[in-house]
Design an enzyme around this catalytic site. Sequence first.
Site, mmCIF file in Angstrom:
data_model
loop_
_atom_site.group_PDB
_atom_site.id
_atom_site.type_symbol
_atom_site.label_atom_id
_atom_site.label_comp_id
_atom_site.label_asym_id
_atom_site.label_seq_id
_atom_site.Cartn_x
_atom_site.Cartn_y
_atom_site.Cartn_z
ATOM 1 N N LEU A 112 -5.537 49.352 26.698
ATOM 2 C CA LEU A 112 -5.161 50.760 26.708
ATOM 3 C C LEU A 112 -3.649 50.776 26.575
ATOM 4 C CD1 LEU A 112 -7.365 52.180 29.623
ATOM 5 C CD2 LEU A 112 -7.592 52.728 27.194
ATOM 6 N N ASP A 113 -3.104 51.595 25.682
ATOM 7 C CA ASP A 113 -1.667 51.546 25.459
ATOM 8 C C ASP A 113 -0.888 52.126 26.638
ATOM 9 O OD1 ASP A 113 -1.453 54.375 25.107
ATOM 10 O OD2 ASP A 113 -2.062 54.172 23.024
ATOM 11 N N TYR A 114 0.422 52.011 26.544
ATOM 12 C CA TYR A 114 1.328 52.368 27.644
ATOM 13 C C TYR A 114 1.107 53.790 28.132
ATOM 14 C CZ TYR A 114 5.855 52.671 30.091
ATOM 15 O OH TYR A 114 6.839 52.834 31.042
#
Length: 268
Positions: A112-114
């Site tokens: 999951l991205d930042y």
Amino acid sequence: MRKEEELEAVRLNKFLSHNSKYSRREADRLIEEGKVKVNGVVVENLATKVTVNDEVHINKTPIKEDKNKMPTVIIYNKPKGEIVSKKDPQGRKTIYDSLGKRYAHFMSVGRLDYASEGLLLLSDSVQIVDALMHSNLERIYKIKVNGPIGPKVESAMMHGLELEDATDGAFKGSKIRSMKFAPFLGYNIVSNGEKFSKIKVSINEGKNRELRRFFAHFGLDILDLKRFEFGGISLNNLPTGKSRFLSKEEYRNLRDFLSQNEEDDRSF
């Protein structure tokens, strides 16, 4: 079922990352520096693969996998502002800073991205991680975008979309330009407004910022993205920033999935 040697062979950097404190990037550097031996021979080829039967050393320290260890899977409710990586060159907080040393050797099922949050599965089993990561199991997300969900967006969700230029919504510097988006498994528009809309979507992949690229094509930026279900495993009431083990029923369903997909049915 695959042959044992095919099932257990993994990239050397993945083996080191899984069974030591080093990230894959750090493992690559150790390999390039000639500090890693496989069966007594220094290995500098980053493409080298090993099995649990190989003898692997970093300098003089043996790196081993416990063949008899029962694999573990945990659910982590990732908050925004954490990187899914063991180390971040920019010094940002990683999920392992929150999870602690106990789970330092666990690997995540995808990322999951930042700016995204929600359900992240992690395991100490390479086979389980690979099986889940490359599966077509349902992933369900709650999304907030900065505009209305129009007929063109709905049509693309129902019928799929193929783009020669899918760079909008991608990470800066991404080498992936064109993308094919499969029809969504399902969607539910919770609210639809000129300024903001909320939608629940179900897809079966979710790689390479797929959702951000999809909506960006229609001029919609994703303001909030939260995954709350993966393959029938749900966050339920797990607080943000906390983790839990799978329930007995979730482990049973995972065993069934691995068996059906001819993955490592010896793991459980």
